[in-house]
Motif scaffolding. Structure first.
Motif, PDB file in Angstrom:
ATOM      1  N   ILE A 239     -65.367  37.492  16.003  1.00 28.54           N
ATOM      2  CA  ILE A 239     -64.136  36.896  16.514  1.00 28.54           C
ATOM      3  C   ILE A 239     -63.894  35.537  15.854  1.00 28.54           C
ATOM      4  CG2 ILE A 239     -63.021  35.976  18.576  1.00 28.54           C
ATOM      5  CD1 ILE A 239     -64.466  38.116  20.196  1.00 28.54           C
ATOM      6  N   SER A 240     -64.962  34.761  15.660  1.00 29.64           N
ATOM      7  CA  SER A 240     -64.831  33.455  15.013  1.00 29.64           C
ATOM      8  C   SER A 240     -64.342  33.610  13.575  1.00 29.64           C
ATOM      9  CB  SER A 240     -66.171  32.711  15.028  1.00 29.64           C
ATOM     10  OG  SER A 240     -66.589  32.454  16.345  1.00 29.64           O
ATOM     11  N   GLU A 241     -64.903  34.576  12.862  1.00 32.06           N
ATOM     12  CA  GLU A 241     -64.456  34.822  11.482  1.00 32.06           C
ATOM     13  C   GLU A 241     -62.984  35.183  11.442  1.00 32.06           C
ATOM     14  OE1 GLU A 241     -62.877  37.177   8.528  1.00 32.06           O
ATOM     15  OE2 GLU A 241     -63.787  38.284  10.197  1.00 32.06           O
ATOM     16  N   ALA A 242     -62.571  36.042  12.377  1.00 34.09           N
ATOM     17  CA  ALA A 242     -61.164  36.432  12.430  1.00 34.09           C
ATOM     18  C   ALA A 242     -60.280  35.229  12.756  1.00 34.09           C
ATOM     19  CB  ALA A 242     -60.971  37.533  13.473  1.00 34.09           C
ATOM     20  N   SER A 243     -60.759  34.373  13.651  1.00 31.63           N
ATOM     21  CA  SER A 243     -59.975  33.191  14.028  1.00 31.63           C
ATOM     22  C   SER A 243     -59.819  32.231  12.850  1.00 31.63           C
ATOM     23  CB  SER A 243     -60.651  32.464  15.197  1.00 31.63           C
ATOM     24  OG  SER A 243     -60.786  33.317  16.313  1.00 31.63           O
ATOM     25  N   LEU A 244     -60.905  32.017  12.116  1.00 32.80           N
ATOM     26  CA  LEU A 244     -60.852  31.108  10.969  1.00 32.80           C
ATOM     27  C   LEU A 244     -59.996  31.686   9.851  1.00 32.80           C
ATOM     28  CD1 LEU A 244     -64.600  30.019  10.960  1.00 32.80           C
ATOM     29  CD2 LEU A 244     -62.631  28.576  11.521  1.00 32.80           C
ATOM     30  N   SER A 245     -60.090  32.994   9.631  1.00 27.98           N
ATOM     31  CA  SER A 245     -59.235  33.629   8.622  1.00 27.98           C
ATOM     32  C   SER A 245     -57.777  33.573   9.047  1.00 27.98           C
ATOM     33  CB  SER A 245     -59.677  35.078   8.409  1.00 27.98           C
ATOM     34  OG  SER A 245     -60.997  35.140   7.908  1.00 27.98           O
ATOM     35  N   PHE A 246     -57.542  33.684  10.340  1.00 27.10           N
ATOM     36  CA  PHE A 246     -56.188  33.573  10.875  1.00 27.10           C
ATOM     37  C   PHE A 246     -55.598  32.198  10.593  1.00 27.10           C
ATOM     38  CE2 PHE A 246     -53.240  32.556  14.336  1.00 27.10           C
ATOM     39  CZ  PHE A 246     -52.397  33.657  14.314  1.00 27.10           C
ATOM     40  N   LEU A 247     -56.472  31.167  10.649  1.00 25.54           N
ATOM     41  CA  LEU A 247     -56.026  29.793  10.392  1.00 25.54           C
ATOM     42  C   LEU A 247     -55.984  29.458   8.906  1.00 25.54           C
ATOM     43  CD1 LEU A 247     -58.036  27.965  13.202  1.00 25.54           C
ATOM     44  CD2 LEU A 247     -55.590  28.481  13.199  1.00 25.54           C
ATOM     45  N   GLY A 248     -56.443  30.386   8.073  1.00 26.76           N
ATOM     46  CA  GLY A 248     -56.421  30.159   6.632  1.00 26.76           C
ATOM     47  C   GLY A 248     -57.651  29.478   6.075  1.00 26.76           C
ATOM     48  N   LEU A 249     -58.702  29.318   6.901  1.00 28.39           N
ATOM     49  CA  LEU A 249     -59.923  28.649   6.450  1.00 28.39           C
ATOM     50  C   LEU A 249     -61.109  29.603   6.345  1.00 28.39           C
ATOM     51  CD1 LEU A 249     -59.692  25.329   8.489  1.00 28.39           C
ATOM     52  CD2 LEU A 249     -59.354  25.627   6.039  1.00 28.39           C
ATOM     53  N   ILE A 251     -61.934  33.912   5.188  1.00 26.26           N
ATOM     54  CA  ILE A 251     -61.929  34.751   3.999  1.00 26.26           C
ATOM     55  C   ILE A 251     -60.566  34.657   3.322  1.00 26.26           C
ATOM     56  CG2 ILE A 251     -62.305  37.074   3.119  1.00 26.26           C
ATOM     57  CD1 ILE A 251     -64.751  35.746   4.397  1.00 26.26           C
ATOM     58  N   GLN A 252     -60.588  34.438   2.023  1.00 29.99           N
ATOM     59  CA  GLN A 252     -59.350  34.239   1.276  1.00 29.99           C
ATOM     60  C   GLN A 252     -58.956  35.504   0.501  1.00 29.99           C
ATOM     61  OE1 GLN A 252     -57.636  31.074   1.475  1.00 29.99           O
ATOM     62  NE2 GLN A 252     -59.131  31.067   3.148  1.00 29.99           N
ATOM     63  N   PRO A 253     -57.644  35.733   0.353  1.00 27.90           N
ATOM     64  CA  PRO A 253     -57.173  36.852  -0.469  1.00 27.90           C
ATOM     65  C   PRO A 253     -57.690  36.697  -1.906  1.00 27.90           C
ATOM     66  CG  PRO A 253     -55.384  35.903   0.829  1.00 27.90           C
ATOM     67  CD  PRO A 253     -56.552  34.983   0.960  1.00 27.90           C
ATOM     68  N   PRO A 254     -57.934  37.803  -2.616  1.00 28.04           N
ATOM     69  CA  PRO A 254     -57.536  39.178  -2.267  1.00 28.04           C
ATOM     70  C   PRO A 254     -58.527  39.928  -1.388  1.00 28.04           C
ATOM     71  CG  PRO A 254     -58.464  39.145  -4.458  1.00 28.04           C
ATOM     72  CD  PRO A 254     -58.459  37.724  -3.991  1.00 28.04           C
ATOM     73  N   ILE A 255     -59.631  39.270  -0.948  1.00 28.65           N
ATOM     74  CA  ILE A 255     -60.562  39.948  -0.047  1.00 28.65           C
ATOM     75  C   ILE A 255     -59.863  40.224   1.275  1.00 28.65           C
ATOM     76  CG2 ILE A 255     -62.771  39.777   1.146  1.00 28.65           C
ATOM     77  CD1 ILE A 255     -63.711  37.863  -1.007  1.00 28.65           C
ATOM     78  N   VAL A 256     -60.024  41.433   1.773  1.00 30.33           N
ATOM     79  CA  VAL A 256     -59.331  41.858   2.993  1.00 30.33           C
ATOM     80  C   VAL A 256     -60.180  41.518   4.215  1.00 30.33           C
ATOM     81  CG1 VAL A 256     -58.253  43.776   4.202  1.00 30.33           C
ATOM     82  CG2 VAL A 256     -58.312  43.755   1.695  1.00 30.33           C
ATOM     83  N   SER A 257     -59.574  40.891   5.200  1.00 34.84           N
ATOM     84  CA  SER A 257     -60.245  40.627   6.471  1.00 34.84           C
ATOM     85  C   SER A 257     -59.270  40.885   7.608  1.00 34.84           C
ATOM     86  CB  SER A 257     -60.756  39.185   6.531  1.00 34.84           C
ATOM     87  OG  SER A 257     -59.683  38.271   6.652  1.00 34.84           O
ATOM     88  N   TRP A 258     -59.819  41.257   8.747  1.00 33.38           N
ATOM     89  CA  TRP A 258     -58.960  41.535   9.905  1.00 33.38           C
ATOM     90  C   TRP A 258     -58.223  40.279  10.356  1.00 33.38           C
ATOM     91  CZ3 TRP A 258     -63.320  44.702  12.703  1.00 33.38           C
ATOM     92  CH2 TRP A 258     -63.382  45.976  12.133  1.00 33.38           C
ATOM     93  N   GLY A 259     -58.881  39.117  10.287  1.00 34.97           N
ATOM     94  CA  GLY A 259     -58.217  37.874  10.668  1.00 34.97           C
ATOM     95  C   GLY A 259     -57.062  37.536   9.752  1.00 34.97           C
ATOM     96  N   GLY A 260     -57.243  37.762   8.455  1.00 33.23           N
ATOM     97  CA  GLY A 260     -56.153  37.543   7.506  1.00 33.23           C
ATOM     98  C   GLY A 260     -54.983  38.472   7.759  1.00 33.23           C
TER      99      GLY A 260
END
Length: 308
Positions: A239-249, A251-260
């Motif tokens: 959940i933390s990873e998804a939250s951080l990816s949601f905020l843009g901090l 996993i960065q594109p082009p890697i796919v993440s659920w938060g992104g």
């Protein structure tokens, strides 16, 4: 050889005992798994997610970064305008949503698993050493734990990621370093009690070294608590990873993440709700499966559990 009439006259207790002998041939972990409905559910969910992550290149119908501009924002196949070509529809760049969810499971499991390994290794070592030796060593470690607890995890994580830059390895290390204190406090409290038991005193009396006592005698007795914390920590880490990816901090594109995917989907909630809903469901189902599995692992690894 008994006839069917004689068999029918057997006591129900005898029949139950015969059935129990057949069940007892199964491994303990499997018997406990079959006995726990939530454990079975969690095991099935986590198995499906793991298999999906491992075999993503063969399961996903499309490349997750392949764009189909003509088919942008296509709805799921069961809605008007949808097509069986894209089962869950496409995103704002025409990328297949199902393929991206499948590949996103890889990132979630990798971050969750390795961050838990980092946090667990630190917390378990600190908890064992602090609880076993006590004194000034315990005071130093517990003040360090208090310092980490005084800082909100999300704030500490955001600052570190802002300074070092986002990335997969950075995210794993940061999430691991910020989550070890829970392990340390729980393991320490159990070791404080266990080190006064007879088996520890006996080991000391025959000259067993401290390291052997901690890792051969104390560790098996605290591993059930450790496994439960680890499963819950893995769920919160995802959940933390998804939250951080949601905020843009994260996993960065082009890697796919659920938060992104959630971050992208929030901009299209009014026109295509599936972009945020399906990745959100994937996160929810995966974390619930891991939490359900924690109860089963507690019984499997607990050396004090009754063998039934």
């Amino acid at each position: 050889m008994m006839t069917s009439t004689e068999t029918a006259k057997l006591s129900p207790n005898v029949m139950a005992e015969a059935e129990g002998k057949g069940t007892s041939r199964l491994p303990k972990w499997l018997r406990l798994l079959l006995k726990s409905k939530t454990g079975t559910t969690g095991f099935i969910i986590l198995t499906i997610v793991t298999v999906t992550a491992i075999f993503a290149p063969w399961i996903a119908p499309y490349d997750p970064v392949e764009q189909h501009v003509v088919d942008m924002l296509a709805p799921p196949f069961w809605l008007e305008g949808g097509s069986s070509k894209y089962i869950l529809g496409t995103d704002n760049l025409g990328r297949d949503l199902l393929s991206r969810i499948i590949y996103g499971s890889q990132v979630s499991l990798i971050v969750g698993l390795f961050a838990v390994i980092v946090a667990g290794a630190i917390g378990l070592t600190v908890g064992l050493v602090s609880g076993f030796y006590g004194g000034w060593i315990d005071n130093v470690f517990m003040r360090l734990v208090d310092s980490f607890l005084a800082i909100p995890n999300i704030l500490f994580t955001l600052v570190i990621l802002k300074l070092t830059g986002p990335g997969l390895m950075t995210l794993i290390v940061v999430l691991g370093v910020t989550n070890w204190v829970v392990y340390a406090r729980v393991i320490r409290s159990e070791v404080l009690s266990l080190k006064e038991r007879e088996f520890v005193r006996a080991a000391r009396s025959i000259g067993v070294r401290d390291g052997a006592i901690m890792f051969k005698h104390l560790l098996p007795n605290v591993f059930s608590s450790f496994s439960v914390i680890a499963t819950l920590s893995m769920a919160t880490t995802i959940i933390s990873e998804a939250s951080l990816s949601f905020l843009g901090l994260g996993i960065q594109p082009p890697i796919v993440s659920w938060g992104g995917m959630l971050s992208t989907g929030r901009e299209y909630l009014a026109t295509n709700w599936g972009l945020a809903t399906f990745p959100g469901l994937a996160i929810t189902i995966t974390t619930l499966g891991i939490i359900f599995l924690g109860d089963w692992l507690r019984d499997v690894f607990d050396p004090r559990s009754q063998d039934y």
